[in-house]
Enzyme design. Structure first.
Site, PDB file in Angstrom:
ATOM      1  N   CYS A   1       1.567  -5.113  -2.310  1.00 13.53           N
ATOM      2  CA  CYS A   1       0.175  -4.800  -1.952  1.00 13.53           C
ATOM      3  C   CYS A   1      -0.807  -5.879  -2.394  1.00 13.53           C
ATOM      4  CB  CYS A   1      -0.238  -3.445  -2.539  1.00 13.53           C
ATOM      5  SG  CYS A   1       0.755  -2.063  -1.931  1.00 13.53           S
TER       6      CYS A   1
ATOM      7  N   HIS B   1      -8.022  -3.291  -2.208  1.00 12.85           N
ATOM      8  CA  HIS B   1      -6.790  -2.797  -1.602  1.00 12.85           C
ATOM      9  C   HIS B   1      -6.976  -1.303  -1.350  1.00 12.85           C
ATOM     10  CE1 HIS B   1      -2.793  -1.569  -0.796  1.00 12.85           C
ATOM     11  NE2 HIS B   1      -2.559  -1.075  -1.998  1.00 12.85           N
TER      12      HIS B   1
ATOM     13  N   ASN C   1      -2.502   3.370   3.336  1.00 11.08           N
ATOM     14  CA  ASN C   1      -2.191   2.180   2.559  1.00 11.08           C
ATOM     15  C   ASN C   1      -1.317   1.266   3.411  1.00 11.08           C
ATOM     16  OD1 ASN C   1      -1.179   0.263   0.781  1.00 11.08           O
ATOM     17  ND2 ASN C   1      -0.770   1.719  -0.865  1.00 11.08           N
TER      18      ASN C   1
END
Length: 323
Positions: free
Chosen positions: A114, A250, A280
């Site tokens: 990520c 993020h 996500n």
């Protein structure tokens, strides 16, 4: 004279299939209200069968090039941040290079889960400052739906697929915090925490595997480390929280976003939030949010933007850029 890596264009791509929270009610002990309350996610996009990470990345790359008014061969380097490449090798980046018709230059992947886009952006910045490249196309692209254990309600509802891209160009600056472009970066990792967020597969196990996560531990580390890296990057640039126009985090979940920006002392109305629509998307989440933020008229030239992300490794970091 100071060379800065300036944002020249942004773009993104999302697969056609939209998966609402209610779809998970058919196979899991969960519901829309539970997912929204714990994550802020309402829907996400899943890639179609045969729709690869490199294809998503190529579509986002072409959108960013169009936004920049450039052609593929105007770019010297191409970096793809991904944990879900089409194959073990060759790199996803070389596949994208071919798909967009970029016949020169060089291409490579960055893998920091990520945090991948922040790592890739930092590498692109270094290439430009060093004079190795004048223009770099930086892409975050993922098909995390292919890593999900569809019986694990704690993880499979969180992730989506997509891609975002940014074109960086070398420009001269005065060497002050008022320059356009990347002003500072901050990267970190700590392998002792690798077991709280990982995929239980790979070359050694001879299967792709599924994503595994110790949610409470990831949350604790995320809030602490994201706020710390953002402050570190701002300090390197000689700036503070009060100078920030936009935080583009993020997009893991709303609770992490709220807790992190609270620690950063940045109000929520200065945060670009897309997690409700995308879930996500790992390395794709920041460039997706940057593209949406610009397209919506929020992020404007001259704005000070802070991006921060954390992923498996653990790996985390941040970038301060004046748009």
């Amino acid at each position: 004279m100071t060379i800065r890596a300036v944002v020249k264009g942004v773009g993104h791509y999302l697969p056609e299939r939209v998966v609402e929270n209610k779809e998970f009610e058919k196979s899991l002990d969960t519901n829309d209200e539970w997912i929204r309350a714990r994550t802020g996610i309402e829907r996400r996009h899943f890639a179609a069968e045969g729709e690869t990470t490199s294809r998503l990345a190529a579509n986002a790359a072409l959108a960013a090039l169009e936004d920049a008014g450039l052609k593929p061969d105007d770019v010297d380097a191409l970096i793809v941040a991904t944990s879900t490449p089409d194959n073990t090798f060759p790199s996803c980046a070389t596949m994208v290079q071919d798909k967009i018709g970029m016949s020169a230059g060089f291409a490579f992947d960055v893998q920091a889960v990520c945090a991948g886009f922040v790592y890739a952006l930092t590498n692109a910045h270094a290439l430009i400052v060093a004079g190795t490249a004048k223009r770099v196309l930086v892409i975050g692209a993922e098909t995390f739906s292919r890593l999900m254990d569809w019986e694990d309600r704690g993880t499979c509802v969180l992730f989506g697929d997509g891609a975002g891209a940014v074109v960086l160009e070398a420009q001269e600056g005065a060497g002050t915090a008022q320059d356009r472009g990347i002003l500072s970066t901050d990267l970190n990792s700590d392998g002792q925490f690798r077991d709280i967020l990982y995929v239980d597969g790979g070359v050694f196990s001879e299967n792709t595997g599924h994503l595994r996560m110790v949610g409470k531990e990831v949350f604790r580390h995320a809030v602490e480390k994201l706020a710390k890296t953002a402050h570190a990057a701002l300090e390197k640039a000689g700036l503070g929280s009060g100078d920030v126009d936009w935080v583009v985090p993020h997009q893991a979940n709303m609770r992490i976003i709220k807790a992190t920006t609270q620690r950063m002392q940045v109000p929520l109305d200065k945060v670009i939030i897309t997690v409700q629509d995308h879930g996500n998307t790992s390395a794709a989440s920041i460039p997706l949010a940057l593209s949406v933020g610009k397209a919506s008229g929020k992020i404007k030239q001259g704005d000070l933007v802070v991006t921060e992300a954390i992923g498996g490794g653990l790996a985390w970091g941040s970038v301060v850029v004046r748009w």
